[in-house]
Structure formats: C-alpha cells, structure tokens
Design an enzyme around this catalytic site. Sequence first.
Site, PDB file in Angstrom:
ATOM      1  CB  THR A 125       2.479  -8.713  -4.124  1.00  0.00           C
ATOM      2  OG1 THR A 125       2.791  -8.368  -2.768  1.00  0.00           O
ATOM      3  CG2 THR A 125       1.076  -8.227  -4.446  1.00  0.00           C
ATOM      4  CG  ASP A 153      -2.238  -6.059  -1.934  1.00  0.00           C
ATOM      5  OD1 ASP A 153      -2.749  -5.073  -1.372  1.00  0.00           O
ATOM      6  OD2 ASP A 153      -1.022  -6.198  -2.077  1.00  0.00           O
ATOM      7  CG  ASP A 213      -3.216  -0.825   0.329  1.00  0.00           C
ATOM      8  OD1 ASP A 213      -3.817   0.198   0.685  1.00  0.00           O
ATOM      9  OD2 ASP A 213      -2.094  -1.131   0.762  1.00  0.00           O
ATOM     10  NE  ARG A 244      -2.253   1.975   2.306  1.00  0.00           N
ATOM     11  CZ  ARG A 244      -1.568   1.349   3.256  1.00  0.00           C
ATOM     12  NH1 ARG A 244      -1.053   2.038   4.271  1.00  0.00           N
ATOM     13  NH2 ARG A 244      -1.401   0.032   3.216  1.00  0.00           N
ATOM     14  CD1 TRP A 279       2.627   1.108  -3.233  1.00  0.00           C
ATOM     15  CD2 TRP A 279       1.638   0.185  -5.010  1.00  0.00           C
ATOM     16  NE1 TRP A 279       3.340  -0.026  -3.560  1.00  0.00           N
ATOM     17  CE2 TRP A 279       2.754  -0.609  -4.642  1.00  0.00           C
ATOM     18  CE3 TRP A 279       0.850  -0.203  -6.098  1.00  0.00           C
ATOM     19  CZ2 TRP A 279       3.103  -1.768  -5.343  1.00  0.00           C
ATOM     20  CZ3 TRP A 279       1.190  -1.358  -6.787  1.00  0.00           C
ATOM     21  CH2 TRP A 279       2.299  -2.126  -6.414  1.00  0.00           C
TER      22      TRP A 279
END
Length: 341
Positions: A106, A165, A192, A253, A255
């Site tokens: 990522t 992302d 997200d 949410r 993480w």
Amino acid sequence: MRRRTFLGVSTGAITAASLIGGRPVSATARRPRVVVGRDFATVQEAVDAGGAVIGVLPGTYRGKVVIPSDRPGVSIVGLGRRPEDVVIADDRANGTPNPAGGTWGTTGSASVTVDGAGFRAHNLTFANLFDEAAHPEITNRQAVAVLTRADRVSFTRVRFLGNQDTLYANSSAATTVARAYFRDCYVEGDVDFIFGRATAVFDRCRVHSLNRGSSPNGYVTAPSTDTSNAHGFLFARCAFTSDAPAGTVFLGRPWHPSQDPNAIGQTIIRESRIDAHIGSTAWSDFGTWSWREARFAEYRNVGPGAAPSPDRPKLTPADAALQTVPAFLRGTDNWAPDRSL
C-alpha cells in the site's frame, strides 16, 4: 468574483512567466524559475534539481514522485486555469509486481509521497490510475494517489483521484503528530479512501464516494489516530456526495494497523452536507474492532444522509467548541494555514 492568490500569484491568471520563487517576476528576482513541461519533463526531475517552488504547465505527468524529508518547504503549483488542467499520476496498486521483487504494498503504491515538512500544493490533480477492471489477477487493490507523512503540509484547490485508499494522511511514527490541511479540495474513491493517523483538516472540501456496485458500497474514512493524539480527521463545512444508492456507504470505520490497540481513530464531521448515500447507521466495524470504541462524531450536519439516529454520535456544543479547525492545526507553533487564504 474575487481571485484567490497562492504564494503571491493570482490563481485566476497563473502562467509560467508569472512564477518565480513564489512571487511575480521582477527584474531583480534571483531565485530560479522551475517549470515542469518547459525546464523539466517530469515533476521528480524538478524536485531532484532542487526546485523550491515548482510550476507545472498543463498536461498529464506520469511517474512516481517523492518529496524527501531533507527537502522541506517544497511547493508545487499547477499553472492551468483549473485543477483539472494539471494531472500528476501513476498506476501502481498494493499487489502490482515490484521489479525489485514481491509487490509494491500500500505505501509503495503511492503516486506521490510527501516526507518533506511544509510541503504545499495548489491548483492541480493527483491521481492513481490503477485500473481494477483491467487487472482481475491483482486482488490487493489499494492504490494510493497521495501519501503524506510530514508535518505542516497543505493543499488548496487540489483533486485527489483513485478508488481504494486514495488519500493516505499519515505520520512518520504512531505517536508523531503530523498536520495536514486541505482547503477547497475534491477527494474521490470508494473503500477507506481517506485513511491514516495524521491530524488532517478538510475545510470546505467535496468528498465523493464512487459507486462500486456492491453493498456496502464503501467507506469514506479509516482513521488510525494514536490514542496519544487528541486530533485525527476533521471535516468542516464539507459536502459528502455520491452516485451510489441510498444508505450503501459508511462515513468510516476504525483502522487498527497490525491490530494496534492504541489506534483509536478519530473522524469528526461538522456543519457539512451529507447526501443520501450515507444511511442511518453511518459508521461500521472493521473486522473485530467496533466503531463504537473509536472517536466518531458529528455536529450540525444537514442533508438526507444526516438524519438523526441513535447510531450517530453527536458532539455537544461544549465539545464542538473544542473540536475546531484552529484546535486541530495550531499546535505549539501556532500554524495557521487557514488564515493565509
């Protein structure tokens, strides 16, 4: 309509000739002009050459860009009329093979990585163009457009484009505070797509959730704010929009990277418009981590996606007086990018 200025240059009429060291050109100016599309072919070449204020002519510039930690105070300014005119992009995902071995991950997928403190960007677009449909063999599809890990970074009139992302607002270490300010920006994605542990303020921004044709359709934020940090993500006077069906997107949410129990994420949304893609239960668990244990709250939001619900924690007026743009940004050095516009 009043024109805004950035680094002393009118955003209504920015040209390559008008930019030198962040000020209009004068006969006695000594700082070199650094313009991508004229002096350099890529943004990274301009950064490597030591450009402090980098102008970018209209066009699309492909390739990974890194602002290293030993290059504080770099500014990148799009020289077009609109943010759409200048696009800085790459197309790596987490699962894209890395020529050096393995995959990019990522963090490595980021089109632009900012480690230099005091970085500023204005009037352009950052994108990760990874094509999910064209790569069904890649299942780890996190694809970051911009990763920030430095303190005192700011973006004005900037677009951030991606899917999963898109914008990774982070810091150099879990307990290190890194502040980021986004003003009049547009952020687009699905899963997200605003995430990380930075202290990040989104002021008068549009946050657009893509319709990925599933339910849930995605999550806007995934904060991982360390419990030692009183300030995570703040959205003030923003617009949350989407073409997704009603009630299929969550505001966020929690993480917990590597299952870190100290990552008690914070997202606060205040005085913003929320469209119908957000349902009455606006927050979601993340695996075994309950959203109720995170620091999620709203204050005086409007719109069809802001309907009152027992599952929508609200700030009290007293709490709201403490959760403001200055409270998030000022720190011990009284940083005030919101006052300079």
